[in-house]
Design a protein around this motif. Structure first.
Motif, PDB file in Angstrom:
ATOM      1  N   ALA A   1       0.650  -1.296   0.065  1.00 35.71           N
ATOM      2  CA  ALA A   1      -0.099  -0.047   0.079  1.00 35.71           C
ATOM      3  C   ALA A   1       0.748   1.296  -0.114  1.00 35.71           C
ATOM      4  CB  ALA A   1      -1.065   0.133   1.069  1.00 35.71           C
ATOM      5  N   SER A   2       0.266   2.224  -0.620  1.00 34.55           N
ATOM      6  CA  SER A   2       1.070   3.614  -0.776  1.00 34.55           C
ATOM      7  C   SER A   2       0.818   4.433   0.176  1.00 34.55           C
ATOM      8  CB  SER A   2       0.818   4.034  -2.176  1.00 34.55           C
ATOM      9  OG  SER A   2      -0.499   4.438  -2.371  1.00 34.55           O
ATOM     10  N   VAL A   3      -0.263   4.529   0.937  1.00 34.04           N
ATOM     11  CA  VAL A   3      -0.367   5.475   1.865  1.00 34.04           C
ATOM     12  C   VAL A   3      -0.324   5.327   3.343  1.00 34.04           C
ATOM     13  CG1 VAL A   3      -2.259   7.284   2.729  1.00 34.04           C
ATOM     14  CG2 VAL A   3      -1.850   6.864   0.439  1.00 34.04           C
ATOM     15  N   ALA A   4      -1.207   4.198   3.693  1.00 36.03           N
ATOM     16  CA  ALA A   4      -1.333   3.797   5.092  1.00 36.03           C
ATOM     17  C   ALA A   4      -1.760   2.229   5.364  1.00 36.03           C
ATOM     18  CB  ALA A   4      -2.494   4.710   5.785  1.00 36.03           C
TER      19      ALA A   4
ATOM     20  N   ALA B   1     -15.162   2.656  14.954  1.00 30.48           N
ATOM     21  CA  ALA B   1     -14.731   3.760  15.874  1.00 30.48           C
ATOM     22  C   ALA B   1     -13.727   2.926  16.647  1.00 30.48           C
ATOM     23  CB  ALA B   1     -15.504   4.437  16.757  1.00 30.48           C
ATOM     24  N   GLY B   2     -12.429   3.732  17.077  1.00 31.26           N
ATOM     25  CA  GLY B   2     -11.317   2.926  17.385  1.00 31.26           C
ATOM     26  C   GLY B   2     -10.317   2.565  16.445  1.00 31.26           C
ATOM     27  N   SER B   3     -10.475   2.270  15.180  1.00 32.90           N
ATOM     28  CA  SER B   3      -9.580   1.403  14.302  1.00 32.90           C
ATOM     29  C   SER B   3      -8.432   2.395  14.107  1.00 32.90           C
ATOM     30  CB  SER B   3     -10.292   1.628  12.779  1.00 32.90           C
ATOM     31  OG  SER B   3     -11.433   0.526  12.700  1.00 32.90           O
ATOM     32  N   LEU B   4      -7.269   1.504  13.832  1.00 32.66           N
ATOM     33  CA  LEU B   4      -5.994   2.044  14.011  1.00 32.66           C
ATOM     34  C   LEU B   4      -5.604   2.416  12.571  1.00 32.66           C
ATOM     35  CD1 LEU B   4      -4.352  -0.733  16.298  1.00 32.66           C
ATOM     36  CD2 LEU B   4      -5.377   1.588  16.939  1.00 32.66           C
ATOM     37  N   VAL B   5      -4.856   3.644  12.579  1.00 30.41           N
ATOM     38  CA  VAL B   5      -4.249   4.092  11.286  1.00 30.41           C
ATOM     39  C   VAL B   5      -2.802   4.218  11.137  1.00 30.41           C
ATOM     40  CG1 VAL B   5      -4.379   6.040   9.518  1.00 30.41           C
ATOM     41  CG2 VAL B   5      -6.646   5.382  10.723  1.00 30.41           C
ATOM     42  N   ILE B   6      -2.197   3.483  10.517  1.00 32.47           N
ATOM     43  CA  ILE B   6      -0.664   3.607  10.452  1.00 32.47           C
ATOM     44  C   ILE B   6      -0.105   4.305   9.151  1.00 32.47           C
ATOM     45  CG2 ILE B   6       1.501   2.195  10.785  1.00 32.47           C
ATOM     46  CD1 ILE B   6      -0.623  -0.077  11.840  1.00 32.47           C
ATOM     47  N   GLU B   7       0.219   5.509   9.181  1.00 28.96           N
ATOM     48  CA  GLU B   7       0.549   6.038   7.813  1.00 28.96           C
ATOM     49  C   GLU B   7       2.197   5.950   7.796  1.00 28.96           C
ATOM     50  OE1 GLU B   7      -1.763  10.346   7.819  1.00 28.96           O
ATOM     51  OE2 GLU B   7      -1.161   9.931   9.915  1.00 28.96           O
ATOM     52  N   LYS B   8       2.255   5.755   6.504  1.00 22.53           N
ATOM     53  CA  LYS B   8       3.684   5.310   5.900  1.00 22.53           C
ATOM     54  C   LYS B   8       4.577   6.439   5.922  1.00 22.53           C
ATOM     55  CE  LYS B   8       4.566   2.359   2.596  1.00 22.53           C
ATOM     56  NZ  LYS B   8       4.701   1.806   1.267  1.00 22.53           N
TER      57      LYS B   8
ATOM     58  N   LEU C   1       6.763  -2.107   6.942  1.00 27.92           N
ATOM     59  CA  LEU C   1       5.876  -3.373   6.703  1.00 27.92           C
ATOM     60  C   LEU C   1       6.416  -4.621   7.300  1.00 27.92           C
ATOM     61  CD1 LEU C   1       4.054  -4.773   4.828  1.00 27.92           C
ATOM     62  CD2 LEU C   1       5.751  -4.850   2.823  1.00 27.92           C
ATOM     63  N   ALA C   2       7.705  -4.768   7.478  1.00 26.55           N
ATOM     64  CA  ALA C   2       8.475  -5.970   8.112  1.00 26.55           C
ATOM     65  C   ALA C   2       7.624  -6.006   9.548  1.00 26.55           C
ATOM     66  CB  ALA C   2       9.647  -5.985   8.108  1.00 26.55           C
TER      67      ALA C   2
ATOM     68  N   VAL D   1      -3.941   0.495   2.449  1.00 28.28           N
ATOM     69  CA  VAL D   1      -4.739   1.580   1.600  1.00 28.28           C
ATOM     70  C   VAL D   1      -3.842   2.337   0.821  1.00 28.28           C
ATOM     71  CG1 VAL D   1      -6.677   1.393   3.216  1.00 28.28           C
ATOM     72  CG2 VAL D   1      -5.002   3.193   3.812  1.00 28.28           C
ATOM     73  N   ASN D   2      -4.376   2.638  -0.398  1.00 28.20           N
ATOM     74  CA  ASN D   2      -3.765   3.619  -1.300  1.00 28.20           C
ATOM     75  C   ASN D   2      -4.084   4.946  -1.527  1.00 28.20           C
ATOM     76  OD1 ASN D   2      -1.947   1.505  -2.259  1.00 28.20           O
ATOM     77  ND2 ASN D   2      -3.581   0.751  -3.492  1.00 28.20           N
ATOM     78  N   SER D   3      -5.171   5.223  -0.431  1.00 27.04           N
ATOM     79  CA  SER D   3      -5.626   6.617  -0.334  1.00 27.04           C
ATOM     80  C   SER D   3      -6.063   7.034   0.976  1.00 27.04           C
ATOM     81  CB  SER D   3      -6.703   6.839  -1.312  1.00 27.04           C
ATOM     82  OG  SER D   3      -7.394   8.217  -1.296  1.00 27.04           O
TER      83      SER D   3
END
Length: 894
Positions: A537-540, A581-588, A596-597, A613-615
């Motif tokens: 994924a390119s974004v997150a 709600a509560g979902s985790l977002v990990i931005e590259k 990734l590893a 996700v790519n967007s």
């Protein structure tokens, strides 16, 4: 530095103390343990191996292992010792098997034949009769699950010695000819070592019999519990502790027909054995109860002969299926608890003035052990026949049940469903996972759903633990209501509700017909498979919030230094993918090239699903860059530890956070919280306890100052008696008194006279004699339904309906809106009870009262759970809510 002479003097002093500890018996204890026995000198005695006679000293863990090894070395063809687990502190748990040379040589055959006898689907009645005619019966004697119940381990060792060294004893020969005896001498080595070490550290010139002495008053935590301060006699359902896991596996291998769990009780009492007290679990059979009654009668014969007092049918019931003496019932064993009045050391003065010696308690435990084995030998064929018939009846009753098959549909709580399925497999239940979509009772289920057919040997256990309600006998309940009406203590010994799907917050269905679907067997060690979708994924990367796998992903990611956020509200991405709600977002962009590893490894370890996700385009809910998508922090978490904190609550809570959620906790001695600088910590947890005693006003002031500076204070259960004290200003709720429909007497309390009353019946006299309750009636433990606010960041990703354990008699008022928020509350009185038995007045008063309360204080906050979410580490379904109160609260604190 000590001079050589001083060192020698100290050494001599220690030797003298050691001698004084063991020089308490003037006769040979071995000779008086069993009347008229001449022991074979080829088998080593306590004295020869350990330097003291049986009952002269409390044997520690290492000496227990040494003595068993010596017995095995002396008679390798008649005793074998097997390891079955390691304790948290690294001590090996073992069981010894004692029998004739032929029986010991054929242990694997015994296990295989017993397994065959345990499954009528593969063993015909004719084949079963042949096995019953030739098999020895198996007796499993398990000792000292509570580490400070000390006499049973020495009794276990002497039981092994006696069986090996008394070849001319008629009772011994009967036992050995007809039984194989399994001896689990020490179920809780960590707790026993804690007790024994500290006990001998308190001893002076002579042992004290005074119950006020330090010898008879253990410091916190007592030796009763294991390393994580669990009462392991309550762990036979959830199987959270390695000691219990290993024991269950060992028992499941041999399925002994008689199992006895051997305990101690208060020193002023005598000895307790079967018959058990009411109520009995309705899924126990009359045959099982009768078999233990027969063994109890055998005990009575010996206790009368030796002049030992005893009692039966009181205190210790057989209702809850999660004890060491009740769990075996549900694979077909006859089982019971024994309890001896404890000396809790070398000598104890009873309230009668009688001196109770350690030797006396060991001897009684030994007599009961041998009597149990003889009782089993007397009933060898009957016990084996009843064992086989139990399996036949279990399968037949499963076929006839309206809840023949339990189904765990594929669901959002995938970790909870997986954990429950593998837990049942660990119990020995046959569990299947569908590999294709299927229909059952007209309902469609997806591949991946689990199902359990109760038409199997362990089907009764499944029904006992999966059904919504197991009822106590009507007559027993009626008697408890009568006692309560007279202000007498009720006789309900432990929790009355334990439905596992409810406690795991797992959707479950039932069907009265078999399931026809391709499937695979579920094994106890199956792992929950995590993965990373769209790894490039390119974004997150996004992790959907809502189960313990996601919670473990969060804690592991924080400890790995990964920067991530958590959304306060549900959101929908541009491709219509929805996240709770509560979902985790990990931005590259915020993380390094190894991201990734790292997340791939964590996903594999935790079972979490990670979506690349790519967007970052969001069409509903907060965007990745919104203030409502908050950066998560790796908080330092502290916990009150030591008196007056409840050791069980502290241990359960620390275990859930460290071992189920995977995050370290710093234990701080409770009195230090009154003055310590806590600025290094973001979260402080108060498990249940009497903090008025331990902290008081100065402690409250210190905690309040820390909270106002940005700390998160979490109080569990009755710890809220402290936080709700109006003088402290921590949490703006109050503990309720018992609700009374009648109006209080308006007479002047200071007057020696009251208003006149007219009595027209004896009932009026009874009513006037009862002191009104100042608190709600005490509840031993039920499962209660809870509703959850879906619009607050603290409940993000938590289901709108949960089940909590409600126990004790603490009920709190709601918090006012100008002070805070009620975020979870018990449902209405007609449906608040999910499982168990709850007094009607408690139902009415508990309804719509808060379970979870939040109050901001300066830059920090106080969070109160009015009932503990970590009770016995049962409540898998509460783990996400607990995680939020630690990690999301720390992220929202200023």
């Amino acid at each position: 530095m000590l001079a050589k002479g001083a060192i020698k003097a100290v050494s001599m002093c220690m030797m003298a103390m050691s001698v004084s500890f063991s020089a308490t018996a003037s006769i040979n204890n071995t000779e008086v343990m069993w009347h008229g026995t001449v022991y074979n000198t080829d088998i080593p005695t306590f004295k020869q191996v350990l330097g003291y006679d049986v009952g002269e000293r409390i044997t520690n863990y290492n000496d227990m292992r040494r003595y068993l090894s010596a017995l095995e070395k002396a008679a390798p063809n008649r005793i074998k010792v097997f390891k079955y687990a390691n304790s948290w502190e690294g001590r090996e748990l073992v069981y010894a098997v004692v029998g004739t040379a032929e029986h010991i040589r054929s242990l694997e055959t015994l296990a295989n034949n017993t397994q065959a006898l345990a499954d009528p689907r593969i063993t015909s009645e004719k084949e079963a009769k042949s096995l019953i005619k030739n098999l020895p019966t198996s007796v499993w004697l398990q000792y000292a699950v509570h580490g400070n119940e000390i006499s049973s381990t020495d009794a276990a060792l002497f039981t092994a010695y006696h069986l090996l060294a008394a070849p001319n004893d008629a009772v011994n020969n009967k036992i050995l000819d007809n039984t194989v005896v399994f001896i689990d001498p020490l179920q809780n080595p960590d707790g026993r070592e804690r007790f024994v070490t500290r006990y001998y550290a308190t001893v002076g010139l002579e042992h004290s019999a005074d119950r006020l002495s330090a010898e008879h008053n253990e410091p916190w935590p007592r030796g009763r519990t294991n390393h994580y301060l669990f009462d392991m006699n309550r762990d036979w359902l959830a199987l959270t502790q390695p000691e219990t896991n290993g024991r269950v596996a060992a028992i499941n291998k041999y399925k002994p027909q008689v199992v006895v769990d051997i305990h101690e009780m208060g020193g002023d009492q005598s000895y307790y054995f079967a018959p058990a007290a009411q109520p009995f679990n309705p899924h126990m059979t009359k045959t099982q109860i009768a078999n233990m009654d027969a063994i109890g009668q055998n005990h009575a014969k010996y206790f009368d002969e030796f002049g030992f007092d005893y009692f039966t049918r009181e205190i210790f019931d057989a209702f809850y299926p999660g004890y060491g003496d009740s769990w075996p019932v549900f694979y077909g064993a006859s089982a019971s608890t024994y309890e001896v009045g404890s000396a809790r050391g070398h000598v104890f003065e009873k309230n009668t003035g009688e001196l109770l010696s350690y030797f006396n308690t060991v001897k009684r435990q030994f007599i009961a052990s041998i009597s149990t084995a003889e009782g089993a030998a007397n009933q060898r064929e009957k016990l084996l026949g009843d064992f086989y018939q139990y399996q036949v009846d279990a399968i037949d009753s499963g076929k006839d049940s309206k809840e023949r098959v339990y189904i765990l549909p594929k669901q959002s709580n995938r970790e909870g469903a997986h954990r429950l399925a593998t837990l049942m497999a660990e119990h020995g239940v046959e569990v299947k996972q569908a590999t294709e979509d299927f229909k059952a009772c007209g309902v469609k289920y997806k591949a991946g759903s689990y199902f359990i057919d109760t038409a199997q040997p362990r089907g009764v256990f499944v029904r006992t633990t999966f059904t919504d309600q197991v009822d106590m006998a009507e007559a027993f309940v009626k008697e408890q209501e009568r006692r309560r009406a007279r202000n007498l203590d009720d006789e309900i010994y432990d929790v009355t509700g334990w439905s596992l799907p409810m406690m795991f917050n797992v959707d479950s269905d039932s069907c009265d017909r078999t399931v026809s679907a391709d499937s695979k067997a579920v094994l106890a060690d199956d792992t929950l498979l995590g993965k990373v979708n769209n790894p490039e994924a390119s974004v997150a990367y996004v992790v959907a919030w809502g189960d313990t796998a996601a919670a473990r992903f969060l804690t592991a990611a924080l400890q790995a230094g990964i920067k991530l956020k958590s959304a306060d509200q549900a959101f929908v991405l541009g491709d219509k993918t929805k996240y709770p709600a509560g979902s985790l977002v990990i931005e590259k962009r915020l993380n390094d090239k190894e991201l990734l590893a790292k997340i791939s490894k964590i996903a594999e370890q935790t079972g979490a699903i990670v979506d690349g996700v790519n967007s970052s385009w969001v069409i509903e809910g907060p965007s990745f860059g919104s203030n409502k998508t908050v950066p998560m922090v790796a908080p330092k978490v502290a916990m009150a530890w030591d008196a007056p904190t409840s050791e069980l609550s502290a241990g359960n809570t620390r275990f859930v956070i460290e071992r189920q959620l995977g995050y370290p906790v710093t234990a701080i001695r409770t009195p230090m919280l009154a003055w310590a600088d806590l600025s290094d910590y973001q979260v402080l947890i108060l498990p249940e306890g009497d903090y008025e005693q331990g902290l008081g006003k100065s402690g409250a002031a210190n905690l309040k100052s820390w909270v106002e500076a940005g700390g998160v204070l979490i109080a569990l259960g009755n710890a809220n008696r402290f936080t709700s004290n109006a003088d402290y200003g921590l949490l703006d709720v109050k503990r309720e008194q018992a609700y009374r429909e009648d109006k209080a007497d308006s007479s002047d309390d200071k007057s020696s006279k009251v208003a006149g009353q007219l009595f027209t019946s004896r009932d009026d006299l009874k009513a006037a004699s009862i002191e009104p309750h100042t608190s709600p009636d005490y509840v031993a433990g039920v499962l209660a339904n809870v509703e959850v606010d879906q619009e607050h960041w603290l409940t993000a990703g938590v289901d709108k309906n949960l089940v909590a354990v409600a126990y004790g008699n603490d009920i709190y008022t709601p918090i006012k809106l100008n002070s805070g928020k009620n975020l979870a509350w018990f449902t209405g009185k007609d449906d608040v009870l999910a499982s168990g038995y709850l007094w009607q007045q408690n139902k009415a008063q508990l309804a719509y009262k808060p379970l979870l309360v939040h109050q901001s204080q300066g830059k920090g906050m106080v969070i109160g759970f009015t009932q503990s979410p970590t009770y016995r580490a049962y409540l898998e379904g509460m783990n996400v809510l607990l995680t939020n109160t630690i990690f999301r609260a720390a992220a929202h604190a200023q």
